[in-house]
Design a protein around this motif. Structure first.
Motif, PDB file in Angstrom:
ATOM      1  N   GLU A  14       0.832  -1.203   0.000  1.00 26.43           N
ATOM      2  CA  GLU A  14       0.000   0.000   0.000  1.00 26.43           C
ATOM      3  C   GLU A  14       0.867   1.254   0.000  1.00 26.43           C
ATOM      4  O   GLU A  14       0.611   2.191  -0.760  1.00 26.43           O
ATOM      5  N   ALA A  15       1.883   1.290   0.821  1.00 25.96           N
ATOM      6  CA  ALA A  15       2.763   2.460   0.860  1.00 25.96           C
ATOM      7  C   ALA A  15       3.377   2.720  -0.513  1.00 25.96           C
ATOM      8  O   ALA A  15       3.485   3.870  -0.950  1.00 25.96           O
ATOM      9  N   LYS A  16       3.733   1.656  -1.218  1.00 28.35           N
ATOM     10  CA  LYS A  16       4.347   1.812  -2.540  1.00 28.35           C
ATOM     11  C   LYS A  16       3.347   2.339  -3.567  1.00 28.35           C
ATOM     12  O   LYS A  16       3.675   3.248  -4.335  1.00 28.35           O
ATOM     13  N   THR A  18      -4.887   5.798  -4.998  1.00 25.07           N
ATOM     14  CA  THR A  18      -5.747   6.276  -3.920  1.00 25.07           C
ATOM     15  C   THR A  18      -6.505   5.090  -3.343  1.00 25.07           C
ATOM     16  O   THR A  18      -7.064   4.294  -4.104  1.00 25.07           O
ATOM     17  N   LEU A  19      -6.524   4.958  -2.021  1.00 34.06           N
ATOM     18  CA  LEU A  19      -7.365   3.947  -1.380  1.00 34.06           C
ATOM     19  C   LEU A  19      -8.798   4.403  -1.564  1.00 34.06           C
ATOM     20  O   LEU A  19      -9.144   5.534  -1.222  1.00 34.06           O
ATOM     21  N   ASP A  56     -12.577  -1.029   3.405  1.00 33.39           N
ATOM     22  CA  ASP A  56     -12.382  -1.005   4.859  1.00 33.39           C
ATOM     23  C   ASP A  56     -11.050  -1.620   5.294  1.00 33.39           C
ATOM     24  O   ASP A  56     -10.865  -1.980   6.444  1.00 33.39           O
ATOM     25  N   LYS A  57     -10.114  -1.719   4.348  1.00 32.50           N
ATOM     26  CA  LYS A  57      -8.781  -2.262   4.607  1.00 32.50           C
ATOM     27  C   LYS A  57      -8.837  -3.665   5.233  1.00 32.50           C
ATOM     28  O   LYS A  57      -8.235  -3.920   6.256  1.00 32.50           O
ATOM     29  N   TYR A 103      -7.345  -8.230   1.188  1.00 31.64           N
ATOM     30  CA  TYR A 103      -7.332  -7.401  -0.028  1.00 31.64           C
ATOM     31  C   TYR A 103      -7.702  -5.960   0.308  1.00 31.64           C
ATOM     32  O   TYR A 103      -8.315  -5.681   1.334  1.00 31.64           O
ATOM     33  N   ARG A 104      -7.308  -5.043  -0.587  1.00 32.69           N
ATOM     34  CA  ARG A 104      -7.676  -3.636  -0.485  1.00 32.69           C
ATOM     35  C   ARG A 104      -7.906  -3.108  -1.890  1.00 32.69           C
ATOM     36  O   ARG A 104      -7.231  -3.514  -2.833  1.00 32.69           O
ATOM     37  N   VAL A 105      -8.843  -2.176  -2.016  1.00 28.75           N
ATOM     38  CA  VAL A 105      -9.231  -1.640  -3.324  1.00 28.75           C
ATOM     39  C   VAL A 105      -8.681  -0.221  -3.481  1.00 28.75           C
ATOM     40  O   VAL A 105      -8.837   0.614  -2.591  1.00 28.75           O
ATOM     41  N   TYR A 106      -8.064   0.028  -4.637  1.00 27.13           N
ATOM     42  CA  TYR A 106      -7.442   1.319  -4.938  1.00 27.13           C
ATOM     43  C   TYR A 106      -7.887   1.785  -6.314  1.00 27.13           C
ATOM     44  O   TYR A 106      -8.451   1.019  -7.087  1.00 27.13           O
TER      45      TYR A 106
END
Length: 79
Positions: A36-38, A45-46, A51-52, A56-59
């Motif tokens: 995520e930081a990268k 953009t998150l 909801d992290k 998985y996470r959506v960007y």
């Protein structure tokens, strides 16, 4: 994978069904926080509503295309 130019392009607006993604990419990573930081440093953009979760996470990329960072945990069947 093939790419092509689209006339009258309207960037997707996740999760708006009137402006859907033309393609969705899941990128498998070992550590969501590191990845995520990268991607944020590269202009992602998150997305609101993400909801992290752990697996998985959506960007959105810099022009609005949604993509997910996923871990192997996201591939395990739910119990």
């Amino acid at each position: 994978m093939t790419f092509q130019r689209v006339g009258g392009f309207r960037p997707p607006q996740w999760p708006d069904p009137d402006r859907p993604a033309q393609m969705h990419v899941d990128v498998m990573v070992d550590d969501l926080d590191v990845a995520e930081a990268k991607v944020l440093a590269l202009g992602a953009t998150l997305l609101e509503g993400s909801d992290k979760p752990i697996s998985y996470r959506v960007y959105a990329d810099s022009v609005g295309h949604p993509f997910c960072l996923i871990t192997r945990e996201s591939l395990k069947p739910s119990k």
